[in-house]
Each structure stands twice: as C-alpha cells, then as structure tokens.
Design an enzyme around this catalytic site. Structure first.
Site, PDB file in Angstrom:
ATOM      1  N   LEU A  37      -8.578  -4.156  26.220  1.00 39.52           N
ATOM      2  CA  LEU A  37      -7.345  -3.883  25.829  1.00 39.52           C
ATOM      3  C   LEU A  37      -6.554  -5.130  25.311  1.00 39.52           C
ATOM      4  N   ILE A  84     -15.735  -7.870  27.365  1.00 40.65           N
ATOM      5  CA  ILE A  84     -17.446  -8.141  27.451  1.00 40.65           C
ATOM      6  C   ILE A  84     -17.769  -9.499  27.476  1.00 40.65           C
ATOM      7  N   ALA A  89     -14.870  -5.297  19.644  1.00 36.51           N
ATOM      8  CA  ALA A  89     -14.847  -6.401  18.608  1.00 36.51           C
ATOM      9  C   ALA A  89     -13.696  -6.734  18.250  1.00 36.51           C
ATOM     10  N   SER A  93     -12.009  -6.860  14.831  1.00 34.74           N
ATOM     11  CA  SER A  93     -12.424  -6.160  13.612  1.00 34.74           C
ATOM     12  C   SER A  93     -11.578  -6.242  12.442  1.00 34.74           C
ATOM     13  N   THR A  99     -21.510  -3.446  10.651  1.00 37.89           N
ATOM     14  CA  THR A  99     -20.687  -3.055   9.392  1.00 37.89           C
ATOM     15  C   THR A  99     -21.345  -3.312   8.333  1.00 37.89           C
ATOM     16  N   ASP A 100     -21.165  -2.731   7.204  1.00 35.53           N
ATOM     17  CA  ASP A 100     -21.588  -2.937   5.950  1.00 35.53           C
ATOM     18  C   ASP A 100     -21.252  -4.412   5.454  1.00 35.53           C
ATOM     19  N   GLU A 101     -20.174  -4.994   6.015  1.00 34.61           N
ATOM     20  CA  GLU A 101     -19.694  -6.159   5.601  1.00 34.61           C
ATOM     21  C   GLU A 101     -20.641  -7.297   5.516  1.00 34.61           C
ATOM     22  N   TYR A 130     -14.985 -12.944  10.030  1.00 35.06           N
ATOM     23  CA  TYR A 130     -15.353 -11.845  10.647  1.00 35.06           C
ATOM     24  C   TYR A 130     -16.699 -11.293  10.640  1.00 35.06           C
ATOM     25  N   LYS A 134     -20.023 -10.753  12.753  1.00 35.35           N
ATOM     26  CA  LYS A 134     -20.803  -9.462  13.002  1.00 35.35           C
ATOM     27  C   LYS A 134     -22.384  -9.753  12.709  1.00 35.35           C
ATOM     28  N   LEU A 169      -5.720  -0.802   5.903  1.00 28.50           N
ATOM     29  CA  LEU A 169      -5.072  -0.372   4.605  1.00 28.50           C
ATOM     30  C   LEU A 169      -4.492   0.937   4.899  1.00 28.50           C
ATOM     31  N   PRO A 203       2.074  -3.078   0.143  1.00 30.52           N
ATOM     32  CA  PRO A 203       1.436  -4.281  -0.278  1.00 30.52           C
ATOM     33  C   PRO A 203       0.099  -4.099  -0.538  1.00 30.52           C
ATOM     34  N   ARG A 232     -13.934   0.147  -1.842  1.00 34.15           N
ATOM     35  CA  ARG A 232     -14.574   0.641  -0.586  1.00 34.15           C
ATOM     36  C   ARG A 232     -15.170   1.855  -0.782  1.00 34.15           C
TER      37      ARG A 232
HETATM   38  P1  NAD Z   1     -10.494  -1.737  16.835  1.00 35.33           P
HETATM   39  O1  NAD Z   1     -10.092  -3.081  16.320  1.00 35.33           O
HETATM   40  O2  NAD Z   1      -9.494  -0.419  16.331  1.00 35.33           O
HETATM   41  O3  NAD Z   1     -10.922  -1.594  18.353  1.00 35.33           O
HETATM   42  C1  NAD Z   1     -11.731  -2.517  18.989  1.00 35.33           C
HETATM   43  C2  NAD Z   1     -11.489  -2.367  20.444  1.00 35.33           C
HETATM   44  O4  NAD Z   1     -12.497  -3.053  21.112  1.00 35.33           O
HETATM   45  C3  NAD Z   1     -10.184  -2.367  21.300  1.00 35.33           C
HETATM   46  O5  NAD Z   1     -10.163  -1.234  21.765  1.00 35.33           O
HETATM   47  C4  NAD Z   1     -10.036  -3.668  21.685  1.00 35.33           C
HETATM   48  O6  NAD Z   1      -9.358  -3.666  22.984  1.00 35.33           O
HETATM   49  C5  NAD Z   1     -11.591  -3.943  22.209  1.00 35.33           C
HETATM   50  N1  NAD Z   1     -12.173  -5.141  22.335  1.00 35.33           N
HETATM   51  C6  NAD Z   1     -11.846  -6.188  21.802  1.00 35.33           C
HETATM   52  N2  NAD Z   1     -12.240  -7.303  22.404  1.00 35.33           N
HETATM   53  C7  NAD Z   1     -12.743  -6.958  23.379  1.00 35.33           C
HETATM   54  C8  NAD Z   1     -13.598  -7.777  24.296  1.00 35.33           C
HETATM   55  N3  NAD Z   1     -13.735  -8.953  24.276  1.00 35.33           N
HETATM   56  N4  NAD Z   1     -13.855  -7.113  25.565  1.00 35.33           N
HETATM   57  C9  NAD Z   1     -13.693  -5.699  25.756  1.00 35.33           C
HETATM   58  N5  NAD Z   1     -13.135  -4.988  24.574  1.00 35.33           N
HETATM   59  C10 NAD Z   1     -12.748  -5.765  23.653  1.00 35.33           C
HETATM   60  O7  NAD Z   1     -11.998  -1.455  16.025  1.00 35.33           O
HETATM   61  P2  NAD Z   1     -12.754  -0.458  15.197  1.00 35.33           P
HETATM   62  O8  NAD Z   1     -12.102  -0.262  13.840  1.00 35.33           O
HETATM   63  O9  NAD Z   1     -12.769   0.892  16.007  1.00 35.33           O
HETATM   64  O10 NAD Z   1     -14.118  -0.909  15.238  1.00 35.33           O
HETATM   65  C11 NAD Z   1     -14.880  -0.623  16.290  1.00 35.33           C
HETATM   66  C12 NAD Z   1     -16.343  -1.326  15.885  1.00 35.33           C
HETATM   67  O11 NAD Z   1     -16.851  -0.609  14.603  1.00 35.33           O
HETATM   68  C13 NAD Z   1     -16.173  -2.873  15.443  1.00 35.33           C
HETATM   69  O12 NAD Z   1     -17.308  -3.443  16.272  1.00 35.33           O
HETATM   70  C14 NAD Z   1     -16.307  -3.012  14.050  1.00 35.33           C
HETATM   71  O13 NAD Z   1     -16.936  -4.255  13.728  1.00 35.33           O
HETATM   72  C15 NAD Z   1     -17.183  -1.729  13.541  1.00 35.33           C
HETATM   73  N6  NAD Z   1     -16.888  -1.151  12.394  1.00 35.33           N
HETATM   74  C16 NAD Z   1     -15.756  -0.923  12.042  1.00 35.33           C
HETATM   75  C17 NAD Z   1     -15.380  -0.007  10.796  1.00 35.33           C
HETATM   76  C18 NAD Z   1     -14.127   0.324  10.355  1.00 35.33           C
HETATM   77  O14 NAD Z   1     -13.710   0.845   9.326  1.00 35.33           O
HETATM   78  N7  NAD Z   1     -13.110   0.332  11.253  1.00 35.33           N
HETATM   79  C19 NAD Z   1     -16.757   0.222   9.822  1.00 35.33           C
HETATM   80  C20 NAD Z   1     -17.665  -0.409  10.336  1.00 35.33           C
HETATM   81  C21 NAD Z   1     -18.083  -0.848  11.443  1.00 35.33           C
HETATM   82  O1  DAU Z   2     -16.369  -1.924   5.788  1.00 36.00           O
HETATM   83  C1  DAU Z   2     -16.369  -1.887   6.909  1.00 36.00           C
HETATM   84  C2  DAU Z   2     -15.098  -2.663   7.342  1.00 36.00           C
HETATM   85  O2  DAU Z   2     -13.813  -1.909   7.336  1.00 36.00           O
HETATM   86  C3  DAU Z   2     -15.198  -2.856   8.891  1.00 36.00           C
HETATM   87  O3  DAU Z   2     -16.061  -3.624   9.375  1.00 36.00           O
HETATM   88  C4  DAU Z   2     -13.758  -3.622   9.214  1.00 36.00           C
HETATM   89  O4  DAU Z   2     -13.673  -3.736  10.984  1.00 36.00           O
HETATM   90  C5  DAU Z   2     -12.607  -2.931   8.764  1.00 36.00           C
HETATM   91  O5  DAU Z   2     -11.548  -3.342   9.068  1.00 36.00           O
HETATM   92  C6  DAU Z   2     -12.749  -2.559   7.211  1.00 36.00           C
HETATM   93  O6  DAU Z   2     -12.797  -3.827   6.798  1.00 36.00           O
HETATM   94  P1  DAU Z   2     -11.886  -3.852   5.217  1.00 36.00           P
HETATM   95  O7  DAU Z   2     -11.318  -5.360   5.048  1.00 36.00           O
HETATM   96  O8  DAU Z   2     -12.335  -3.230   4.041  1.00 36.00           O
HETATM   97  O9  DAU Z   2     -10.552  -3.091   5.633  1.00 36.00           O
HETATM   98  P2  DAU Z   2      -9.014  -3.087   5.490  1.00 36.00           P
HETATM   99  O10 DAU Z   2      -8.395  -1.756   5.852  1.00 36.00           O
HETATM  100  O11 DAU Z   2      -8.542  -4.637   6.097  1.00 36.00           O
HETATM  101  O12 DAU Z   2      -8.876  -3.272   3.848  1.00 36.00           O
HETATM  102  C7  DAU Z   2      -9.418  -2.357   3.071  1.00 36.00           C
HETATM  103  C8  DAU Z   2      -9.158  -2.838   1.691  1.00 36.00           C
HETATM  104  O13 DAU Z   2      -7.664  -2.726   1.309  1.00 36.00           O
HETATM  105  C9  DAU Z   2      -9.665  -4.354   1.326  1.00 36.00           C
HETATM  106  O14 DAU Z   2      -9.951  -4.487  -0.103  1.00 36.00           O
HETATM  107  C10 DAU Z   2      -8.242  -5.223   1.647  1.00 36.00           C
HETATM  108  C11 DAU Z   2      -7.114  -4.113   0.921  1.00 36.00           C
HETATM  109  N1  DAU Z   2      -5.827  -4.037   1.737  1.00 36.00           N
HETATM  110  C12 DAU Z   2      -5.718  -4.192   2.731  1.00 36.00           C
HETATM  111  C13 DAU Z   2      -4.541  -4.255   3.474  1.00 36.00           C
HETATM  112  C14 DAU Z   2      -4.395  -4.297   5.286  1.00 36.00           C
HETATM  113  C15 DAU Z   2      -4.767  -4.235   0.912  1.00 36.00           C
HETATM  114  O15 DAU Z   2      -4.956  -4.181  -0.442  1.00 36.00           O
HETATM  115  N2  DAU Z   2      -3.661  -4.361   1.435  1.00 36.00           N
HETATM  116  C16 DAU Z   2      -3.425  -4.219   2.701  1.00 36.00           C
HETATM  117  O16 DAU Z   2      -2.099  -4.401   3.189  1.00 36.00           O
END
Ligand code: NAD
Ligand code: DAU
Length: 339
Positions: free
Chosen positions: A35, A60, A83, A85, A125-127, A153, A157, A193, A208, A217
């Site tokens: 949390l 974890i 994670a 994230s 992640t694809d990143e 980040y 990963k 975003l 922004p 993306r």
């Molecule tokens: P999020 O930030 O919404 O959620 C992360 C969760 O992990 C939260 O509930 C947080 O409390 C928990 N957490 C963080 N540190 C912790 C710790 N030390 N111990 C236990 N719990 C902990 O993230 P998300 O967007 O749901 O991403 C989940 C996973 O998927 C991540 O590993 C991220 O790298 C991966 N991922 C995300 C995306 C995306 O677009 N959001 C895409 C590809 C992969």
């Molecule tokens: O590709 C998978 C990844 O996607 C995950 O591994 C990450 O956990 C997840 O956060 C996401 O990463 P991005 O950096 O691509 O997502 P984000 O939503 O932060 O940003 C998406 C795009 O939008 C990126 O090019 C940055 C831009 N952006 C983001 C924010 C927050 C803006 O232009 N303005 C903003 O305020």
C-alpha cells in the site's frame, strides 16, 4: 489452487484479481501489497470480504514477512505485479525503484524456491527494450530484441528480468516473464497520461503534454493484459519471455485530443510543457509469439476501450477524488508547477 498476487492493490494487479476471480472462481487468491501511494484498499472493496480472497499488507522486500506468508499459504503460483511503476518518479528518485523492483523480486523468488512454488510469473514491461525511431514503422520489439534501457525505472525492470532468467537457469525456478505495452482502463492511478488527462479535462485544468506530444505508445486495454497473464500462467513454457501488445500505436497528442473530444472540452486546454528527460520515442510490440503459441489476441479496440475508460472515471469520481485530494497535490505541484 492458491495464487499469491503481489501489487494487487494497484492498477493492473487489481484488474488481474477481478479477472481471475471470474475466470477461476475456485482459486484462492492472496493479495500481498505494501500500500504505497499507488496502492488503494478501496480498489479491492468488492472482493475484500469475499471467500477465497485474502489481503495482506506487506513489503515484498521484507524477507521475514514474505517467507512467513508463503509458509502459511503454501502457494501454487506467484504473480509479481508489485513495483514502483512511474518513469517520472524514477527520474526524481531512483533508489526505491532499485530496491522494490530488483531486490523485492529476489526475495519473492527465494521464497518460491524455499516452498517449491510450481510457477513464478514476473510482470515486466516493453520499456526494457528501450525505444524505436519514429520514422521506422516497420521496426517492432520482439522477444529477441536486446535489452537497452533509458530510465531508472526501465533499468530496474530489466535488472529484475535478468535475475528471473538467472534463477530459472541456475536453480531451475519454473519462471515466466511477460513484457507488455502501455495499459489503460479502470483503477489507473491519476499520475499516468490517460487518467491524468481525463481528470484535468473534467476540471478544465491545463493538459500538460511533454515536448511536442509526438512520442508513440502502443495502448492495450487492461483486461486483455490480464487474460494474457492468465494464459501464460497455465500454458506458458517456463524460462520463456512473452511480449504482449495492443497493435494500437498512438501519438500522445492524439490520445489527449481524443479525450478532450469525448469529454466535449476545448483543445485550448492542451499545454505543451518541458519534455521528460531521456524520453523514449516509440514503443511497438510484436506479439506473434503469444498469438501462435498460446492463441492470445487483444479483444478490446481502442475506440471501445477509451470510451469505457472515460465512462469509468465519470462513474467513479469518489475513487479518484480521494486519491488526488492528498499527497498527490504535492506531487503535482512539484512535477508540473514550474514545467
Ligand atoms: P501501480 O503503480 O498502479 O501499482 C503498483 C502496486 O504495487 C501498488 O499497489 C503498490 O502499493 C504495490 N507495491 C509497490 N511497492 C511494493 C512493495 N515493495 N511491496 C509490495 N507492494 C508494493 O502499477 P501498475 O501500473 O499496476 O503496474 C503493475 C506492474 O506491471 C508493474 O510491475 C509494472 O512495471 C508492470 N507494467 C505496467 C504497465 C502499465 O502500463 N501500467 C505496462 C507493462 C508493465
Ligand atoms: O510501456 C509500458 C509502461 O507504460 C509501463 O512499464 C509503465 O509502468 C507505465 O507507467 C507506462 O510508462 P509510460 O512512461 O509510457 O507512461 P505514462 O503514462 O507516464 O506516459 C505516457 C506518455 O505520455 C509518455 O510518452 C509521456 C507522456 N506524458 C505523460 C504524462 C504523465 C505526457 O505527455 N504528459 C504527462 O503529464
């Protein structure tokens, strides 16, 4: 069948819990989550008191707590979503990313070895593949694309992925890895975003966009990601990496314009701000392997998915208003105040 889902109070982890309870109602699901600012118990309200579900607040990285939980629950499978994230936060403060994303993964895998867990799945992640040029639409990330990270980040990963492969090879840990593109959908934390733009637009606040908004993306509706992980868990081959993507590349500016149009707001809200440091240009996934091997395909198209997502934010104002009323305001002022 008992599955420990870490990070299940966050965006994708919670959606995965809901998916698994529908798809496999007979499974016991134990959610382990620290949390952090990104985890919300209100997200799990609908399952919290249900039979077959347990929530445990733990880190974890805390070996003692993790091992105690494994000893008690004796899980068959573990899926690690936990994670840090957010790329922008990793640029401000990398340390916690290395701790949670790398060392936390190690603790979980050590517990899996100790208690003979049949499957460990790492949500990556694809990143980890870095980025692709904007003028080469023919190039896509495959599972063979070299790791080439840009942000703290993505480096954290990628490091975790390497450790997972090492545990598989050295200790025979039955592990799989998935590398997914950008998700969107319900319960997405408002720092990202799509939810940030929806919430700001609803309040008629500036939107922004980093740089010129030309970064690309590949967007995938979160339920499609959850279905893919479910398939990998049950049918994926240990030691393998599976890419997951939406075949849905969009420029950031086009995403923001779509949101503005759907909400009936003026494009004049769009504000171009200083770019993200090291900003990846384009992500694009080749998901052929999971398609041919496991029969997975994305099911929700972007037009449908973004409408459902916007509708969800309109219908769940209480959820996001609570989140943005606290520490989020300080975060927003720090990140966007002088941008
Ligand atoms: P999020 O930030 O919404 O959620 C992360 C969760 O992990 C939260 O509930 C947080 O409390 C928990 N957490 C963080 N540190 C912790 C710790 N030390 N111990 C236990 N719990 C902990 O993230 P998300 O967007 O749901 O991403 C989940 C996973 O998927 C991540 O590993 C991220 O790298 C991966 N991922 C995300 C995306 C995306 O677009 N959001 C895409 C590809 C992969
Ligand atoms: O590709 C998978 C990844 O996607 C995950 O591994 C990450 O956990 C997840 O956060 C996401 O990463 P991005 O950096 O691509 O997502 P984000 O939503 O932060 O940003 C998406 C795009 O939008 C990126 O090019 C940055 C831009 N952006 C983001 C924010 C927050 C803006 O232009 N303005 C903003 O305020």
């Amino acid at each position: 069948m008992t599955i420990i889902v870490t990070g299940g109070a966050g965006f994708i982890g919670s959606n995965f819990i809901f998916h698994m309870r529908n798809a496999h109602p007979e499974y016991r699901i134990v959610c382990l989550d620290k949390l952090t600012y990104a985890g919300n118990l209100s997200t799990l309200a609908e399952v919290m008191d249900k039979p077959g579900f347990r929530f445990v607040k733990a880190d974890i990285c805390d070996r003692e707590s993790v091992f105690a939980l494994f000893a008690e629950e004796r899980p068959d499978m573990v899926v690690n979503f936990a994670a840090e994230s957010h790329v922008d936060r990793s640029i401000e403060d990398p340390g916690i990313f290395l701790k949670t994303n790398i060392l936390g993964t190690q603790v979980l895998m050590d517990a899996c070895r100790e208690y003979g867990v049949a499957r460990y799945h790492q949500v990556s992640t694809d990143e980890v593949y870095g980025d692709l040029p904007l003028d080469r639409p023919d190039l896509l990330f495959t599972e063979e694309t070299p790791i080439r990270t840009s942000s703290p980040y993505s480096a954290s990963k990628a490091s975790a992925d390497l450790l997972v492969m090492a545990y598989h090879r050295t200790f025979g840990l039955p592990a799989t890895i998935s590398r997914c593109s950008n998700n969107y959908g319900p319960f997405h934390f408002p720092e990202k975003l799509i939810p940030l733009m929806i919430i700001n637009a609803l309040a008629d606040k500036p939107l922004p966009v980093y740089g010129q908004g030309l970064n690309v993306r590949d967007w995938l509706y979160v339920e499609d990601h959850c279905r893919a992980i479910d398939l990998i868990l049950h049918k994926g081959r240990p030691g393998e990496v599976y890419n997951i993507g939406g075949n849905n590349e969009k420029r950031n500016i086009d995403i923001v314009k779509t949101i503005v149009r759907e909400l009936g707001k003026p494009e004049s809200l769009i504000t171009f701000v200083a770019d993200r440091k090291g900003h990846d240009l384009r992500y694009a996934i080749d998901a052929t392997k999971i398609g041919t091997e496991l029969g997975w395909q994305p099911e929700t198209g972007f037009d449908e998915g973004i409408r459902k997502t916007i509708r969800w934010y309109l219908d769940h104002e209480d959820w996001w208003r609570t989140i943005i009323s606290g520490e989020y305001q300080n975060y927003y002022a720090k990140m966007y105040g002088n941008r």
